[in-house]
Structures are given as C-alpha cells and as structure tokens.
Design an enzyme around this catalytic site. Structure first.
Site, mmCIF file in Angstrom:
data_model
loop_
_atom_site.group_PDB
_atom_site.id
_atom_site.type_symbol
_atom_site.label_atom_id
_atom_site.label_comp_id
_atom_site.label_asym_id
_atom_site.label_seq_id
_atom_site.Cartn_x
_atom_site.Cartn_y
_atom_site.Cartn_z
ATOM 1 N N LEU A 1 0.773 -1.219 -0.217
ATOM 2 C CA LEU A 1 -0.302 -0.213 -0.212
ATOM 3 C C LEU A 1 0.783 1.375 -0.208
ATOM 4 O O LEU A 1 1.095 1.380 0.757
ATOM 5 C CB LEU A 1 -1.081 -0.152 1.565
ATOM 6 C CG LEU A 1 -1.818 -1.315 1.885
ATOM 7 C CD1 LEU A 1 -2.371 -0.811 2.536
ATOM 8 C CD2 LEU A 1 -2.810 -1.423 -0.181
ATOM 9 N N GLY B 1 -1.586 6.728 -2.782
ATOM 10 C CA GLY B 1 -2.497 6.520 -3.354
ATOM 11 C C GLY B 1 -3.796 5.566 -3.238
ATOM 12 O O GLY B 1 -4.886 5.966 -3.526
ATOM 13 N N HIS B 2 -3.716 4.530 -2.089
ATOM 14 C CA HIS B 2 -4.449 3.317 -1.592
ATOM 15 C C HIS B 2 -5.419 4.529 -0.067
ATOM 16 O O HIS B 2 -6.345 3.947 -0.287
ATOM 17 C CB HIS B 2 -3.740 1.770 -0.833
ATOM 18 C CG HIS B 2 -3.023 1.025 -2.505
ATOM 19 N ND1 HIS B 2 -1.596 0.738 -2.841
ATOM 20 C CD2 HIS B 2 -3.559 0.764 -3.266
ATOM 21 C CE1 HIS B 2 -1.717 -0.090 -3.826
ATOM 22 N NE2 HIS B 2 -2.648 -0.407 -4.125
ATOM 23 N N GLY C 1 -8.557 4.516 -8.660
ATOM 24 C CA GLY C 1 -7.947 4.558 -8.666
ATOM 25 C C GLY C 1 -7.847 5.803 -10.474
ATOM 26 O O GLY C 1 -7.957 4.248 -10.819
ATOM 27 N N LYS D 1 -5.538 6.249 -11.847
ATOM 28 C CA LYS D 1 -4.303 6.197 -12.569
ATOM 29 C C LYS D 1 -4.374 4.400 -13.321
ATOM 30 O O LYS D 1 -3.815 4.638 -14.318
ATOM 31 C CB LYS D 1 -3.078 5.714 -11.735
ATOM 32 C CG LYS D 1 -1.510 6.408 -12.230
ATOM 33 C CD LYS D 1 -1.118 4.815 -11.764
ATOM 34 C CE LYS D 1 -1.186 3.350 -12.217
ATOM 35 N NZ LYS D 1 0.106 2.440 -11.856
ATOM 36 N N GLN E 1 -8.405 -0.224 -16.468
ATOM 37 C CA GLN E 1 -9.353 -0.847 -15.353
ATOM 38 C C GLN E 1 -10.944 0.348 -14.809
ATOM 39 O O GLN E 1 -11.624 -0.978 -14.651
ATOM 40 C CB GLN E 1 -8.635 -0.949 -14.642
ATOM 41 C CG GLN E 1 -9.055 -1.390 -12.975
ATOM 42 C CD GLN E 1 -7.881 -1.909 -11.722
ATOM 43 O OE1 GLN E 1 -7.368 -2.814 -12.150
ATOM 44 N NE2 GLN E 1 -7.687 -1.212 -10.875
ATOM 45 N N SER F 1 3.097 4.139 -7.435
ATOM 46 C CA SER F 1 2.860 2.488 -8.364
ATOM 47 C C SER F 1 2.989 2.088 -7.400
ATOM 48 O O SER F 1 4.213 2.141 -6.798
ATOM 49 C CB SER F 1 2.306 2.718 -9.510
ATOM 50 O OG SER F 1 2.751 1.187 -9.300
HETATM 51 O O1 PAF Z 1 -6.075 -2.176 -9.181
HETATM 52 C C1 PAF Z 1 -5.689 -3.575 -8.202
HETATM 53 O O2 PAF Z 1 -4.369 -3.681 -7.524
HETATM 54 C C2 PAF Z 1 -5.935 -4.148 -8.700
HETATM 55 O O3 PAF Z 1 -5.856 -4.515 -10.458
HETATM 56 C C3 PAF Z 1 -7.071 -4.501 -8.317
HETATM 57 C C4 PAF Z 1 -8.198 -3.861 -8.881
HETATM 58 C C5 PAF Z 1 -6.894 -4.955 -6.687
HETATM 59 C C6 PAF Z 1 -7.815 -6.389 -8.849
HETATM 60 O O4 PAF Z 1 -6.682 -6.884 -8.189
#
Ligand code: PAF
Length: 287
Positions: A38, A41-42, A152, A154, A158, A190
């Site tokens: 982590l 960003g997280h 996020g 970034k 996704q 990241s």
């Molecule tokens: O963005 C991420 O960290 C991953 O792609 C996720 C969404 C946790 C899925 O494994």
C-alpha cells in the site's frame, strides 16, 4: 465502530457474513480492493471509503490470474505487516486477506470477459490481464457486497472495464473513481515504482511531463491527433532509458479509441517500459 479493532478475515464466507450483518442494519459499506504494498494512492482511496461509509472494508489479494506468464507474479512487492499497520491507521473495519486456494478452488473455470475495451491499450500488451481483473473484482464484489467501491484513475482502463461489468451484470453498487496521487515530481504512485533503480526513477518523470505538454498543446488549440502523438513520442524518445513506448496518444474516454480530431473530453494516455518495468499514466482533459 472504528478500525482500531480491525477484523482480519481470510475465509470468504466469514467476510460475507460480517458484511451482511452490517448491511442488514442499513449500514453502508465502502470497499477498496488492493493487491497490497500500500502506498499513498491506496491511502487516499481508503480515506474516502472511510469518510463516505459506515463501514470500511479493504482486501489484499495478489491475483495471479491478472499476471501473464512473462510477468513475474512472484516478484510483485509484498509487505503485509506494514500494510496491516497502515490499514489500522486508516481505521479500516475489516481486512479481507484470503489465501489463493480460498478464492480459486481446484477446477475453477468461470471467467468474466469485458469485450472490446479489454483488448485496447494495456490489453494489447497484457493478454488476459483484464479478464483476470474483472473475474477477481466480480468475486470480491459478490463476497463483500459493497455499497461503493473505490479505484484510482491511474488505472483508467481498469475503471471503465469495471464500470461496464457492473452495468452489464447488474451489480448493485457505485464505482467511485479517485484522482491519481503523485510523488512531488509528478510520477503517479504505483507499487511498480518500487522496481525502479535510481536512474530509472529519475527517467520516469518523463511520463508526467509528456502528459502535461500534450495537454498544454491541446489547450493551445492543436486538434490533430497526429501532431499531439508526434509531440508525445518526441518527448518520451528524448529519455534514453525508455526502452519501449507501448502507446502514447489521445483517446475517447468511453471507447478508448484514438480520436482523430480532438474535441470535448479526451483521455491522454501513455505507457512505457523502463528496463523490465511497465509504467502507465493518463490525464483526462476538456479540450
Ligand atoms: O488495481 C489493483 O490493485 C488490482 O487490479 C485489483 C483491482 C485489486 C484487482 O486485483
């Protein structure tokens, strides 16, 4: 309830029961799925989930299904003790920390494939990646049943794949996309930044510079994609340590198709390789 007494649960059924108990009492659940290691960003996602919901849930699961055979899943950074400390600090209520075999039992054979947009941009360089992401995120949504889930910007591609999946498969939750958090010199945070050596880390600043210069050029009135692409490629090529440009262009943020004439809201996106590490970044602008 506060995260001081964060529950750490590994068994999917136990997480489902814990979350269901809260939902039955009309509490909202904010969910942040992660693969660990982590960073700030997280933390920004966790803080927003904490702020906007009665209950904050995070998961840490290194998902092998989203790594290709040439991508080193074993090498992906892991720091579980530190991650747990950070989650406690953010007052997260529940950490879902499943083992591999509990999410993918033997004989696992059901996948989620979000067509077309999964093949664009990173999908072209990482076959099967977004199938792995969509499959695990669908499983996590089914287990946690969140009111809101936080991702996020970034990882822009996704986010639109997950939004598409949520709409197509009638998941009942809101997807919240949060701004990219950057280092002081602009590099998007990241977990992969940990792979960079000192020189590569310095060179990585070229991504943000490239996005800013492309954005300035568009805002100054350049509307032809080819001109912006040439500019972006020239800037990146000026950085000797970049050994491959995966893509650098301007896209429609809904379809991820390149836009020939730049107008309205557009996504400027770039992906390069520095040594063995692939870095991505993007900027949404209104031209
Ligand atoms: O963005 C991420 O960290 C991953 O792609 C996720 C969404 C946790 C899925 O494994």
């Amino acid at each position: 309830m506060t995260g001081k007494d964060m529950e750490i649960i590994g068994i999917p059924r136990a997480v489902r029961d814990a979350c269901r108990k809260h939902l039955l009492q009309s509490r909202t659940i904010g969910f942040v799925p992660t693969m660990g290691a982590l960073h700030d960003g997280h933390l920004s996602l966790l803080r927003k989930a904490r702020r906007e919901n009665d209950i904050a849930v995070a998961s840490i699961f290194g998902n092998p299904m989203q790594f290709g055979p040439s991508e080193d899943f074993e090498k992906y950074p892991r720091d579980i003790e530190n991650d747990i400390k950070k989650l406690r600090n953010e007052e997260i209520d529940i950490l879902f920390l499943p083992e591999l075999s509990l999410l993918y039992s033997s004989g696992f054979s059901t996948y989620i494939n979000v067509d077309i947009i999964s093949e664009k941009l990173d999908g072209g360089f990482r076959p099967g990646h977004f199938r792995g992401v969509a499959t695990v995120v669908a499983k996590l949504f089914n287990i946690v049943d969140p009111t809101r889930a936080y991702f996020g910007q970034k990882d822009f591609q996704q986010t639109i794949i997950i939004k598409r999946m949520v709409k197509d498969l009638d998941f009942d939750l809101d997807i919240v996309v949060c701004p990219t958090v950057r280092e002081d010199d602009g590099l998007a945070m990241s977990s992969r930044n940990l792979y960079l050596d000192k020189e590569q880390r310095r060179a990585a600043r070229v991504l943000y510079r490239c996005l800013n210069e492309a954005s300035d050029a568009i805002k100054s009135g350049i509307i032809k994609l080819e001109e912006i692409k040439d500019l972006m490629i020239k800037i990146i090529s000026g950085e000797a340590l970049v050994n491959r440009i995966n893509y650098a262009a301007v896209y429609d943020p809904m379809t991820l198709d390149e836009v020939d004439v730049i107008q309205g809201e557009v996504l400027i996106a770039v992906a390069v390789r520095l040594g063995d590490t692939c870095l991505i970044d993007n900027m949404l602008i209104n031209s």
